[in-house]
Design a protein around this motif. Structure first.
Motif, short mmCIF file in Angstrom:
data_model
loop_
_atom_site.label_atom_id
_atom_site.label_comp_id
_atom_site.label_asym_id
_atom_site.label_seq_id
_atom_site.Cartn_x
_atom_site.Cartn_y
_atom_site.Cartn_z
N ARG A 1 1.77 1.80 -2.65
CA ARG A 1 2.16 1.82 -3.82
C ARG A 1 2.19 0.54 -4.45
O ARG A 1 2.64 -0.50 -3.83
CB ARG A 1 3.79 2.45 -4.25
CG ARG A 1 3.73 3.91 -3.97
CD ARG A 1 5.13 4.35 -3.76
NE ARG A 1 6.04 4.31 -5.01
CZ ARG A 1 7.32 4.49 -5.22
NH1 ARG A 1 8.02 4.54 -3.96
NH2 ARG A 1 7.96 4.24 -6.43
N ILE A 2 2.12 0.29 -5.82
CA ILE A 2 2.24 -0.91 -6.65
C ILE A 2 3.16 -0.85 -7.50
O ILE A 2 3.42 0.13 -8.34
CB ILE A 2 0.60 -0.97 -7.51
CG1 ILE A 2 -0.46 -0.93 -6.32
CG2 ILE A 2 0.71 -2.14 -8.24
CD1 ILE A 2 -0.61 -2.16 -5.27
N ALA A 11 2.68 -5.32 -3.96
CA ALA A 11 2.93 -4.04 -3.24
C ALA A 11 4.42 -3.72 -3.56
O ALA A 11 5.18 -4.48 -3.68
CB ALA A 11 2.73 -4.41 -1.93
N HIS A 12 4.65 -2.34 -3.66
CA HIS A 12 5.82 -1.71 -4.01
C HIS A 12 6.83 -2.23 -2.83
O HIS A 12 7.95 -2.62 -3.13
CB HIS A 12 5.71 -0.33 -4.20
CG HIS A 12 7.21 0.33 -4.48
ND1 HIS A 12 7.81 0.71 -3.36
CD2 HIS A 12 7.70 0.56 -5.55
CE1 HIS A 12 8.93 1.41 -3.75
NE2 HIS A 12 9.13 1.23 -5.09
N ASN A 80 -1.00 3.87 -9.32
CA ASN A 80 -0.41 4.57 -8.25
C ASN A 80 -0.89 5.87 -8.12
O ASN A 80 -0.53 6.84 -7.50
CB ASN A 80 1.20 4.67 -8.56
CG ASN A 80 1.64 3.14 -8.12
OD1 ASN A 80 2.04 3.08 -6.96
ND2 ASN A 80 2.06 2.45 -9.18
#
Ligand code: PLP
Length: 284
Positions: A1-2, A11-12, A80
């Motif tokens: 996820r971003i 990056a999440h 995403n």
């Protein structure tokens, strides 16, 4: 996820803001949640209009120009691969050495996160409906501003969960329903009119609520903006909530007592079915 954090797509898992961010220390920030459905961002104009108002009410500046924010929101959704889910936008007054007064020369912080959700979960939940409890209003007077100061909402919704319910309705000192911890509250009267509290009286002006006025009109239903008591809600033909993430969700019990026959009402279900035909849809 971003995630998007202050100008960067990161990056999440490692996305973070500074420990002296005023959102973290003072809840000095505002947010929006938009629904993403079938690859469309729903009612983005309404959400950004409300964000603009929240910022103005707190004397905060846009973190980036509105047009740029629209692009970032679309980009986070796209990166995403969210076709159904939500996008969360948060703006705080920024990072500054801890002091109550507004910092000078501090840029607001901007965070955008998107999350997938299975639309079947809400669809299934709408078939059974949700239960609500009522709790005394204990929030500040400016709940018309969508701030990240949500502790009373957290506690109310946790209490609902512990009581086997899915939402808590805040009730004013006169016994009238205000709104849910994260939703607006509605009832359907015996003669089929929709009732919801006026948005200028101690509630958030929900974007879904506003769109629902148009949905109701399309279905030939009358909406009354007026106070309604917990007693009236318990005796109503139907009850339901609206929010970006639940859209229209039937309420089948209030404080443990069934609403009508304890099943989702037909008015709520037809409003739910008609909602996406009326809502503004933007490609994500
Ligand atoms: N009221 C409160 C307190 C909320 O937190 C929310 C949404 O999270 C709503 C109402 C519904 O607003 P919207 O339809 O814009 O999601």
């Amino acid at each position: 996820r971003i995630a998007y954090v202050n100008g960067r797509y990161v990056a999440h898992a490692g996305a973070c803001v500074h420990v002296e961010d005023r959102g973290y220390q003072f809840a000095d920030g505002v947010y929006e949640v938009c629904e993403v459905a079938r690859g469309h961002i729903i009612d983005m104009t309404g959400h950004l209009d409300r964000l603009e108002r929240s910022l103005r009410e707190l004397s905060m500046a846009w973190p980036v120009r509105r047009a740029a924010l629209e692009i970032v929101i679309g980009e986070v959704v796209r990166r995403n691969r969210v076709t159904d889910g939500l996008v969360y936008v948060q703006v705080t007054r920024g990072v500054a050495s801890r002091d109550f007064l507004f910092p000078a020369n501090t840029r607001p912080s901007l965070v955008v996160i998107a999350k997938k959700a299975d639309p079947a979960v809400n669809a299934k939940r709408a078939e059974t409906g949700i239960k609500v409890i009522t709790v005394p209003e204990n929030r500040w007077e400016r709940v018309d501003i969508k701030t990240v100061g949500l502790l009373p909402n957290v506690l109310a919704k946790q209490r609902a969960k512990e009581a086997g319910a899915q939402e808590a309705w805040f009730v004013d000192v006169d016994g009238n329903v205000k709104e849910g911890g994260s939703s607006n509250a509605w009832i359907v009267t015996k003669d089929g009119r929709l009732v919801t509290r006026p948005a200028d009286e101690g509630i958030l002006r929900g974007i879904t609520r506003t769109t629902l006025f148009d949905v109701a009109e399309k279905l030939g239903l009358t909406v009354e903006e007026r106070h309604f008591s917990v007693a009236e809600a318990k005796a109503a033909r139907e009850a339901f909530i609206t929010s970006a993430t639940t859209v229209v969700m039937p309420v089948v019990a209030i404080d443990g007592a069934p609403v009508a026959n304890g099943h989702p009402g037909s008015v709520a279900l037809s409003l739910r079915a008609a909602f996406f035909d009326v809502a503004e849809k933007r490609p994500a």
